[in-house]
Each structure stands twice: as C-alpha cells, then as structure tokens.
Design an enzyme around this catalytic site. Structure first.
Site, mmCIF file in Angstrom:
data_model
loop_
_atom_site.group_PDB
_atom_site.id
_atom_site.type_symbol
_atom_site.label_atom_id
_atom_site.label_comp_id
_atom_site.label_asym_id
_atom_site.label_seq_id
_atom_site.Cartn_x
_atom_site.Cartn_y
_atom_site.Cartn_z
ATOM 1 N N SER A 276 -2.643 -7.762 2.927
ATOM 2 C CA SER A 276 -2.906 -7.634 4.356
ATOM 3 C C SER A 276 -3.261 -9.006 4.945
ATOM 4 O O SER A 276 -2.859 -9.335 6.061
ATOM 5 C CB SER A 276 -4.063 -6.668 4.601
ATOM 6 O OG SER A 276 -3.744 -5.389 4.125
ATOM 7 N N HIS B 188 0.844 -1.205 0.000
ATOM 8 C CA HIS B 188 0.000 0.000 0.000
ATOM 9 C C HIS B 188 0.881 1.257 0.000
ATOM 10 O O HIS B 188 0.633 2.210 -0.724
ATOM 11 C CB HIS B 188 -0.878 0.052 1.262
ATOM 12 C CG HIS B 188 -1.910 -1.016 1.366
ATOM 13 N ND1 HIS B 188 -2.025 -1.843 2.457
ATOM 14 C CD2 HIS B 188 -2.904 -1.392 0.529
ATOM 15 C CE1 HIS B 188 -3.045 -2.663 2.288
ATOM 16 N NE2 HIS B 188 -3.595 -2.424 1.125
ATOM 17 N N LYS C 239 -15.525 -7.913 4.562
ATOM 18 C CA LYS C 239 -14.301 -8.241 5.300
ATOM 19 C C LYS C 239 -14.468 -7.917 6.775
ATOM 20 O O LYS C 239 -14.850 -6.806 7.129
ATOM 21 C CB LYS C 239 -13.118 -7.416 4.767
ATOM 22 C CG LYS C 239 -12.666 -7.777 3.367
ATOM 23 C CD LYS C 239 -11.392 -6.995 3.008
ATOM 24 C CE LYS C 239 -10.926 -7.286 1.582
ATOM 25 N NZ LYS C 239 -9.789 -6.445 1.186
ATOM 26 N N ARG D 175 -2.169 -5.781 -8.354
ATOM 27 C CA ARG D 175 -1.151 -6.844 -8.211
ATOM 28 C C ARG D 175 -1.308 -7.831 -9.352
ATOM 29 O O ARG D 175 -1.651 -7.463 -10.448
ATOM 30 C CB ARG D 175 -1.314 -7.537 -6.853
ATOM 31 C CG ARG D 175 -0.795 -6.724 -5.700
ATOM 32 C CD ARG D 175 -1.303 -7.258 -4.391
ATOM 33 N NE ARG D 175 -2.754 -7.135 -4.340
ATOM 34 C CZ ARG D 175 -3.485 -7.324 -3.262
ATOM 35 N NH1 ARG D 175 -2.909 -7.677 -2.140
ATOM 36 N NH2 ARG D 175 -4.788 -7.194 -3.301
HETATM 37 P P1 ADP Z 1 -9.924 -3.318 -0.549
HETATM 38 O O1 ADP Z 1 -10.655 -4.101 0.506
HETATM 39 O O2 ADP Z 1 -10.634 -2.053 -0.958
HETATM 40 O O3 ADP Z 1 -9.446 -4.127 -1.713
HETATM 41 P P2 ADP Z 1 -7.176 -3.282 0.397
HETATM 42 O O4 ADP Z 1 -6.672 -2.606 1.625
HETATM 43 O O5 ADP Z 1 -7.103 -4.766 0.346
HETATM 44 O O6 ADP Z 1 -8.645 -2.749 0.229
HETATM 45 O O7 ADP Z 1 -6.442 -2.709 -0.875
HETATM 46 C C1 ADP Z 1 -6.531 -1.353 -1.256
HETATM 47 C C2 ADP Z 1 -5.904 -1.169 -2.633
HETATM 48 O O8 ADP Z 1 -4.506 -1.417 -2.549
HETATM 49 C C3 ADP Z 1 -6.435 -2.117 -3.711
HETATM 50 O O9 ADP Z 1 -6.471 -1.432 -4.948
HETATM 51 C C4 ADP Z 1 -5.402 -3.216 -3.744
HETATM 52 O O10 ADP Z 1 -5.355 -3.864 -4.998
HETATM 53 C C5 ADP Z 1 -4.138 -2.400 -3.485
HETATM 54 N N1 ADP Z 1 -3.056 -3.212 -2.941
HETATM 55 C C6 ADP Z 1 -3.093 -4.039 -1.869
HETATM 56 N N2 ADP Z 1 -1.909 -4.655 -1.682
HETATM 57 C C7 ADP Z 1 -1.090 -4.206 -2.674
HETATM 58 C C8 ADP Z 1 0.270 -4.485 -3.069
HETATM 59 N N3 ADP Z 1 1.009 -5.375 -2.423
HETATM 60 N N4 ADP Z 1 0.758 -3.834 -4.148
HETATM 61 C C9 ADP Z 1 -0.017 -2.953 -4.846
HETATM 62 N N5 ADP Z 1 -1.296 -2.664 -4.533
HETATM 63 C C10 ADP Z 1 -1.829 -3.270 -3.477
#
Ligand code: ADP
Length: 159
Positions: A130, A18, A42, A92
């Site tokens: 996460s 992130h 979630k 990703r």
């Molecule tokens: P959500 O529940 O909205 O998907 P997340 O916290 O899981 O929220 O992810 C928020 C954003 O960050 C999403 O667009 C996700 O694809 C991106 N993201 C999460 N992990 C990574 C990573 N390792 N590299 C790039 N983008 C990421």
C-alpha cells in the site's frame, strides 16, 4: 462446525496483493471476514469508512466475505467474538517474516486456540505494498497495474 476466517489489515488502500490473498483464502473458509484494523504505528490516507467502501467494492463478487472494522480492540478478541478460528495473513519477501512472526506468536500466546495461517504472495505481487502504491500515486504515476479501478480513482481524488 463452520470454518470462519478473519483477514486483518490496514488496507490503506487495498491492493491487488491483498485481493489475491483474499481470493485464494476464500476457498479455505465458509465465511471470511476482512477486518480493517487500526494500526497505531501507521497514519492512514483513507478513513475507516473509505477503506470499508473500497474493500466492499472489490470483494463484491465474493458472497461469503464480510467487511468489518476492528476498532480499539485486539484482533484476537475480535476474532473470538465473531467465532473465527483462524487468522489469515499474507507473506511477501523475507522482510514480512519477522513482523508477521512476532504478531502470530503474540496472538498465539494471547489466544492459543486461534491459529494464524499464511498464504505466500503470488510472484507478481512480491514487492507490492500500500505504501508503494501511495507513493506512486502521490507523484502522478499510474497505479493501474497495482489496484482496482475504483481504488485508483479514489487515490486520484486524494492527491
Ligand atoms: P498491516 O498494517 O496489518 O500489516 P497491511 O494492510 O499492510 O496491514 O497488510 C495486511 C496483510 O496483507 C499482511 O499480512 C501483509 O503481509 C499482507 N500483504 C500486503 N501486501 C501483500 C502482497 N502484495 N501480497 C501478499 N500479501 C500482502
């Protein structure tokens, strides 16, 4: 016109993946909001307040970032309210694509003037999520390489 972006996510907890998207997206906007969203699908480990504090901590070096909570409303409505023209998301491996495409298309149908832009992950974060971080931490693994030191500490306290 000021370029205002919004990076919405669950951030449970914020990872280096992130943070990488935030740091690279930062240069694209005059102001970047990080919006902690409620994801009804979630169940989160950290409360909104805990996530807010953690994200503030890891983005303290970025003065044009503001961390906010987006509760009980659509991201696009929130974006409009704060004057953001652009939603920032990270991509990703292929698995993200279908889900992200769905959200972006829905958001576009709701508010055609708000664009979604994607930054592709840095190779080292390709498989970082996460959920994986929580799983590693839950069973005593070292998450040092995946999250900031304060987030690691917060995970240690949770488990
Ligand atoms: P959500 O529940 O909205 O998907 P997340 O916290 O899981 O929220 O992810 C928020 C954003 O960050 C999403 O667009 C996700 O694809 C991106 N993201 C999460 N992990 C990574 C990573 N390792 N590299 C790039 N983008 C990421």
């Amino acid at each position: 016109m000021k370029k205002i972006g919004i990076y919405p996510g669950t951030f449970d907890p914020i990872t280096n993946g992130h943070l990488d998207i935030i740091e690279r997206g930062y240069g694209l906007f005059d102001k970047l909001y990080i919006a902690i969203a409620q994801n009804i699908n979630k169940k989160t480990l950290f409360t909104i307040e805990e996530r807010l504090e953690m994200i503030k901590g890891v983005t303290a070096h970025l003065p044009h970032v503001e961390v906010v909570a987006c509760i009980d409303r659509l991201t696009v409505d929130f974006a409009e309210e704060i004057g953001a023209q652009t939603i920032l998301r990270g991509l990703r491996a292929v698995t993200d694509f279908e889900y992200e495409f769905q959200i972006a298309t829905t958001n576009k149908a709701l508010k055609p003037h708000i664009e979604t832009v994607f930054l592709t992950t840095s190779a080292k974060n390709m498989y970082l999520s996460s959920s994986t971080v929580k799983e590693v931490a839950r069973f005593g693994g070292d998450v040092e390489a995946f999250v900031d030191a304060d987030v690691k500490q917060a995970l240690l306290e949770k488990f």
